[in-house]
Design a protein around this motif. Structure first.
Motif, PDB file in Angstrom:
ATOM      1  N   GLU A 169       0.829  -1.271   0.036  1.00 37.41           N
ATOM      2  CA  GLU A 169      -0.168  -0.007   0.097  1.00 37.41           C
ATOM      3  C   GLU A 169       0.816   1.425  -0.059  1.00 37.41           C
ATOM      4  OE1 GLU A 169      -2.626   1.658  -0.284  1.00 37.41           O
ATOM      5  OE2 GLU A 169      -4.247   0.092  -0.478  1.00 37.41           O
ATOM      6  N   TRP A 178      -3.598  -3.059   7.276  1.00 40.67           N
ATOM      7  CA  TRP A 178      -4.561  -2.040   7.359  1.00 40.67           C
ATOM      8  C   TRP A 178      -6.035  -2.489   7.671  1.00 40.67           C
ATOM      9  CZ3 TRP A 178      -2.434  -3.331   2.668  1.00 40.67           C
ATOM     10  CH2 TRP A 178      -3.343  -3.712   1.830  1.00 40.67           C
ATOM     11  N   GLU A 180     -10.002  -1.436   6.276  1.00 37.49           N
ATOM     12  CA  GLU A 180     -10.570  -0.865   5.327  1.00 37.49           C
ATOM     13  C   GLU A 180     -12.089  -0.731   5.395  1.00 37.49           C
ATOM     14  OE1 GLU A 180     -10.912  -1.882   0.425  1.00 37.49           O
ATOM     15  OE2 GLU A 180      -8.856  -2.014   1.395  1.00 37.49           O
ATOM     16  N   THR A 204     -11.907   4.860  -0.931  1.00 37.83           N
ATOM     17  CA  THR A 204     -11.535   3.917   0.022  1.00 37.83           C
ATOM     18  C   THR A 204     -10.836   4.713   1.254  1.00 37.83           C
ATOM     19  OG1 THR A 204     -10.832   2.325  -1.803  1.00 37.83           O
ATOM     20  CG2 THR A 204      -9.705   2.017   0.441  1.00 37.83           C
ATOM     21  N   GLN A 206      -8.656   3.758   4.632  1.00 37.39           N
ATOM     22  CA  GLN A 206      -7.824   2.750   5.419  1.00 37.39           C
ATOM     23  C   GLN A 206      -7.209   3.444   6.528  1.00 37.39           C
ATOM     24  OE1 GLN A 206      -5.332   2.218   2.119  1.00 37.39           O
ATOM     25  NE2 GLN A 206      -6.267   0.329   1.457  1.00 37.39           N
TER      26      GLN A 206
END
Length: 285
Positions: A169, A178, A180, A204, A206
């Motif tokens: 990432e 992570w 998410e 997204t 995270q």
């Protein structure tokens, strides 16, 4: 022209029966609020009913071939156990063990399930190496609903995922974990009942305390998905570009390709490859 007389001009009695019966069903489907409130297309429905009554021919009973091979009780099981290997670029391979508690994803055989939907709950994978073991993914809930556009369906496709994952990432050194929350909205078109093409706008968020500069990262961007699912073979590819509004590294690129061969209902062979910011992950199960 949607007027009732124009629907049946120069048609035989049998043709009028087919056209007017179809028109009644289509009006009910497309304009239910007008019919219930006696507004808008209600007058057209009334004209069609009058014209149909004047034909004076009884409609033959509707015969439908029931696809027994697609019955829910004849589908693959809801739970899945998997074993295989995971290979990271520039790192040792690991043994991969996975389990899914419930339902169906887009690579699974379609029989007995909604053909354009993924509903996954409790999808977990563990990796084992001599010096390390790790949770590779814990997808608590994921839905991908493809709504193919056609004459009757105008609604968008949508997706939602809640998970904890490990991989490559932005703002990570090597592999990292992570948590998410992500989703998206898109448009889907289907051809030959087996090939789906989708364009998405995805978002997204995270969280990871080990991310450099920012523990929380939020980003959005376009994605494209292609899927072929027919008989015992399926193929799914997706490309996602994301621009992060928090974090030192702003641009994220992910390309993925997965395939599944299902020779029998209870057994399948699956392989996938991901290219994430020029780092590669390859799985076989």
């Amino acid at each position: 022209d949607e007027s009732a007389p124009n629907l049946t001009r120069n048609l035989s009695s049998s043709q009028k029966v087919e056209v007017l019966d179809t028109a009644m069903d289509e009006i009910d489907y497309l304009y239910p609020k007008d019919i219930a409130g006696k507004t808008g297309k209600y007058s057209l429905k009334k004209d069609v009913l009058i014209d149909r009554a004047e034909v004076g021919v009884t409609s033959p009973p509707l015969e439908m071939n029931v696809p027994w091979s697609e019955a829910p009780h004849d589908a693959h099981g809801s739970r899945r156990l998997g074993a295989g290997m995971r290979h990271w670029q520039n790192d040792d391979a690991a043994t991969l063990v996975s389990t899914k508690f419930a339902l169906h994803d887009l690579l699974d055989e379609k029989w007995g399930y909604p053909p354009t939907a993924q509903i996954t709950m409790g999808d977990f994978a563990l990796s084992f190496r001599p010096h390390e073991s790790s949770i590779e993914k814990a997808i608590f809930f994921e839905v991908i609903s493809l709504a193919p556009l056609d004459h009757f369906t105008k609604s968008p496709s949508w997706r939602l995922k809640i998970s904890n994952e490990r991989g490559y990432e932005n703002n990570c050194t090597g592999l990292c974990h992570w948590t998410e929350l992500s989703g998206g909205i898109g448009l889907t078109k289907t051809w030959l009942r087996s090939f789906d093409a989708s364009l998405w706008l995805r978002a997204t968020s995270q969280y990871n305390v080990d991310f450099s500069s920012e523990a929380l990262r939020v980003g959005a961007g376009p994605a494209a998905m292609l899927r072929w699912n027919r008989s015992i073979f399926s193929l799914l590819g997706e490309s996602y570009y994301r621009y992060d509004y928090k974090g030192a590294a702003k641009e994220f690129r992910q390309n993925s390709l997965g395939a599944q061969l299902t020779p029998v209902k209870s057994w399948a062979l699956r392989a996938s490859v991901q290219d994430v910011n020029a780092q590669t992950i390859f799985d076989t199960q």
